[in-house]
Design an enzyme around this catalytic site. Structure first.
Site, PDB file in Angstrom:
ATOM      1  N   LYS A   1     -13.581   0.519   7.046  1.00 33.65           N
ATOM      2  CA  LYS A   1     -12.930   0.139   5.788  1.00 33.65           C
ATOM      3  C   LYS A   1     -13.300  -1.304   5.478  1.00 33.65           C
ATOM      4  CE  LYS A   1      -9.754   1.964   2.892  1.00 33.65           C
ATOM      5  NZ  LYS A   1      -9.444   3.372   2.648  1.00 33.65           N
TER       6      LYS A   1
HETATM    7  P1  NAD Z   1      -6.570   2.910  -7.991  1.00 38.51           P
HETATM    8  O1  NAD Z   1      -7.097   1.532  -8.047  1.00 38.51           O
HETATM    9  O2  NAD Z   1      -7.278   3.948  -8.778  1.00 38.51           O
HETATM   10  O3  NAD Z   1      -5.023   2.924  -8.453  1.00 38.51           O
HETATM   11  C1  NAD Z   1      -4.063   2.122  -7.834  1.00 38.51           C
HETATM   12  C2  NAD Z   1      -2.760   2.236  -8.602  1.00 38.51           C
HETATM   13  O4  NAD Z   1      -1.749   1.542  -7.863  1.00 38.51           O
HETATM   14  C3  NAD Z   1      -2.783   1.628  -9.993  1.00 38.51           C
HETATM   15  O5  NAD Z   1      -2.016   2.409 -10.870  1.00 38.51           O
HETATM   16  C4  NAD Z   1      -2.094   0.275  -9.776  1.00 38.51           C
HETATM   17  O6  NAD Z   1      -1.485  -0.231 -10.965  1.00 38.51           O
HETATM   18  C5  NAD Z   1      -1.063   0.664  -8.738  1.00 38.51           C
HETATM   19  N1  NAD Z   1      -0.548  -0.493  -7.991  1.00 38.51           N
HETATM   20  C6  NAD Z   1      -1.253  -1.539  -7.482  1.00 38.51           C
HETATM   21  N2  NAD Z   1      -0.413  -2.417  -6.913  1.00 38.51           N
HETATM   22  C7  NAD Z   1       0.833  -1.924  -7.055  1.00 38.51           C
HETATM   23  C8  NAD Z   1       2.111  -2.382  -6.676  1.00 38.51           C
HETATM   24  N3  NAD Z   1       2.268  -3.542  -6.038  1.00 38.51           N
HETATM   25  N4  NAD Z   1       3.192  -1.603  -6.979  1.00 38.51           N
HETATM   26  C9  NAD Z   1       3.049  -0.434  -7.644  1.00 38.51           C
HETATM   27  N5  NAD Z   1       1.834   0.054  -8.020  1.00 38.51           N
HETATM   28  C10 NAD Z   1       0.751  -0.683  -7.731  1.00 38.51           C
HETATM   29  O7  NAD Z   1      -6.507   3.285  -6.438  1.00 38.51           O
HETATM   30  P2  NAD Z   1      -6.587   4.730  -5.770  1.00 38.51           P
HETATM   31  O8  NAD Z   1      -8.008   5.031  -5.471  1.00 38.51           O
HETATM   32  O9  NAD Z   1      -5.773   5.688  -6.557  1.00 38.51           O
HETATM   33  O10 NAD Z   1      -5.892   4.465  -4.356  1.00 38.51           O
HETATM   34  C11 NAD Z   1      -4.475   4.461  -4.187  1.00 38.51           C
HETATM   35  C12 NAD Z   1      -4.124   4.625  -2.730  1.00 38.51           C
HETATM   36  O11 NAD Z   1      -4.695   5.838  -2.238  1.00 38.51           O
HETATM   37  C13 NAD Z   1      -4.637   3.528  -1.789  1.00 38.51           C
HETATM   38  O12 NAD Z   1      -3.716   3.340  -0.749  1.00 38.51           O
HETATM   39  C14 NAD Z   1      -5.909   4.127  -1.218  1.00 38.51           C
HETATM   40  O13 NAD Z   1      -6.251   3.569   0.033  1.00 38.51           O
HETATM   41  C15 NAD Z   1      -5.476   5.576  -1.094  1.00 38.51           C
HETATM   42  N6  NAD Z   1      -6.597   6.524  -1.036  1.00 38.51           N
HETATM   43  C16 NAD Z   1      -7.511   6.580  -2.044  1.00 38.51           C
HETATM   44  C17 NAD Z   1      -8.544   7.524  -1.964  1.00 38.51           C
HETATM   45  C18 NAD Z   1      -9.541   7.697  -3.086  1.00 38.51           C
HETATM   46  O14 NAD Z   1     -10.366   8.628  -2.991  1.00 38.51           O
HETATM   47  N7  NAD Z   1      -9.519   6.915  -4.139  1.00 38.51           N
HETATM   48  C19 NAD Z   1      -8.654   8.354  -0.836  1.00 38.51           C
HETATM   49  C20 NAD Z   1      -7.688   8.267   0.163  1.00 38.51           C
HETATM   50  C21 NAD Z   1      -6.663   7.346   0.052  1.00 38.51           C
END
Ligand code: NAD
Length: 434
Positions: free
Chosen positions: A119
């Site tokens: 990561k």
């Molecule tokens: P993203 O950037 O597309 O979206 C993140 C969202 O979280 C946004 O709506 C943002 O406004 C919100 N956010 C940020 N800080 C915040 C806070 N302090 N309080 C409330 N909301 C907040 O990100 P994503 O790809 O959807 O990833 C989200 C989570 O899922 C992360 O923990 C990431 O590690 C995990 N994840 C993502 C993937 C993937 O394929 N994208 C895969 C596995 C896990």
């Protein structure tokens, strides 16, 4: 503050255990105790293999040069190349990257993939930079990482604030630095690329689809349907939006959303597609969405609902807010959204948690399919991708659910036990060099 010692690759250093790292270590140690993990393998898995920190200069639009710090932590590759996302966020640091890399090792192992865990990311608030600046930052970061990443060595993917565009810039930069005859053979250096540039049809929704499937499988095991069930989502980005999209299609009702800008609720329901269209014209924020009331940030997790989906950042549900949670089920779309103290309270209250390494594993499974597609020069069809995702998530879910029932343990510990046993087996079979 306690410390653990990191020592592979001839580096010995003290790693401060705090924040997310403390969580992942506590989860790991608890499962390791359950399966009586061999002490030598516990030592190996308690530390990261490699930690790369790069400082690199980038020219800004105004002609000034700014220096950025990027991280890539490679935790373990006993089962295959390091795999895991890159995050652009002010909270990115070495502690977060280590913890998130470890979670990836357990996740890829549990999913039965030929990958290890890594990561990284850049400590940056991307909203402060133009698209051109973000492109130059991404390309320079890729160049700085150089041969520390590679299609058979370490394969990044999108995470918070990175997306298919970021991956397209990374793939192009990496491929452009290879000898001409090798360029196209390196397309699988990253996954999560746009479908027109080596990406997989369906990869964009694979994480959210997996979150939805995990909830659906849990409901089926408990003789429930999703029709009419209410849910709240923290984070309406890639994971949160797609999870909501599929849940709504099955008749569940979105009643609350929190993002980085604020929180909203509507007991009668918020249409997922309407909210998605709204954030396209509101700079990504759910605030002031018509037909919803605003909610105090600290009251969000206490909203009335059946299912709670944290899909933003780590350490969001803690001992402070765990007592107020109304949901009977928490599906961890984010990595590490519940800390150890918070989880203890939730489990005592009889709330079920579908753990991150299972619940959001659709993303890395989709990434594996994209990697295979590029590696084999194939083009997979959307229906085929979604069908294969369904099969993989079902297999993992059933394995974890049955293990947790049989051993009378929570699903997180069960998932960890399965994941760690697979890595232990690989070490036992091949031994430790020299
Ligand atoms: P993203 O950037 O597309 O979206 C993140 C969202 O979280 C946004 O709506 C943002 O406004 C919100 N956010 C940020 N800080 C915040 C806070 N302090 N309080 C409330 N909301 C907040 O990100 P994503 O790809 O959807 O990833 C989200 C989570 O899922 C992360 O923990 C990431 O590690 C995990 N994840 C993502 C993937 C993937 O394929 N994208 C895969 C596995 C896990």
């Amino acid at each position: 503050m306690t410390t653990i010692t990191a020592g592979l690759n001839n580096i010995t250093q003290e790693i401060p255990v705090r924040g997310m790292m403390a969580n992942v270590m506590e989860q790991f140690n608890s499962a390791a105790d359950q399966i009586n993990l061999h002490p030598n393998i516990r030592k190996i898995l308690s530390i990261t293999n490699n930690e790369i920190i790069v400082n690199f200069p980038v020219k800004m639009d105004n002609g000034e040069v700014e220096i950025f710090t990027g991280y890539r932590v490679q935790h373990n590759n006993a089962l295959g190349p390091y795999k895991g996302g890159l995050r652009y966020h002010p909270t990115v640091d070495i502690d977060a990257a280590r913890a998130l890399a470890m979670w990836m090792t357990w996740k890829t192992s549990l999913a039965g993939l030929p990958f290890g865990g890594g990561k990284g990311g850049i400590k940056i608030d991307p909203s402060k930079y133009s698209k051109d600046e973000l492109e130059r930052i991404t390309r320079r970061f890729t160049f700085a990482l150089a041969d520390n990443i590679g299609p058979e060595h370490d394969i990044p993917a999108p995470d918070v604030n990175t997306n298919s565009q970021t991956m397209a810039w990374m793939a192009d930069t990496y491929m452009s630095t290879r000898p001409p005859a090798e360029r196209t053979a390196n397309q699988h250096v990253v996954t999560g690329k746009p479908a027109g540039s080596g990406g997989l049809d369906g990869r964009d929704r694979s994480t959210g689809y997996g979150v939805y499937l995990s909830i659906k499988f849990w409901a089926e095991k408990n003789n429930k349907t999703l029709e009419g069930k209410t849910f709240i989502i923290q984070g309406f980005g890639n994971v949160g939006y797609w999870a909501g999209y599929f849940l709504e299609k099955d008749g569940a009702i979105l009643v609350g959303v929190q993002d980085a800008y604020g929180s909203i609720q509507n007991k009668k329901g918020i249409q997922v597609e309407d909210l998605f269209k709204y954030i396209q014209v509101s700079d990504g924020s759910v605030v002031n969405f018509p037909n919803a009331q605003s909610v105090n940030k600290d009251d969000f997790f206490g909203l009335d609902c059946d299912i709670c989906i944290p899909a933003a950042l780590g350490n969001q549900i803690t001992k402070e807010n765990a007592p107020s949670i109304k949901a009977a089920l928490i599906a961890e779309g984010a990595n590490g959204p519940i800390n150890v103290e918070g989880e203890k309270i939730l489990l005592e209250r009889g709330i079920t948690i579908i753990p991150d390494i299972l619940c959001n594993s659709g993303g890395v499974v989709g990434s594996y399919f994209e990697w295979l597609q590029n590696r084999n020069g194939e083009l997979w069809q959307y229906d085929e991708v979604m069908g294969k995702l369904h099969k993989k998530i079902k297999e993992s879910f059933d394995k974890v659910y049955e293990y947790s029932e049989r051993e009378a343990m929570d699903m997180r510990t069960a998932a960890y036990c399965i994941a760690i046993k697979r890595i232990e087996k690989a070490y036992v079979q091949r031994g430790i060099f020299p």
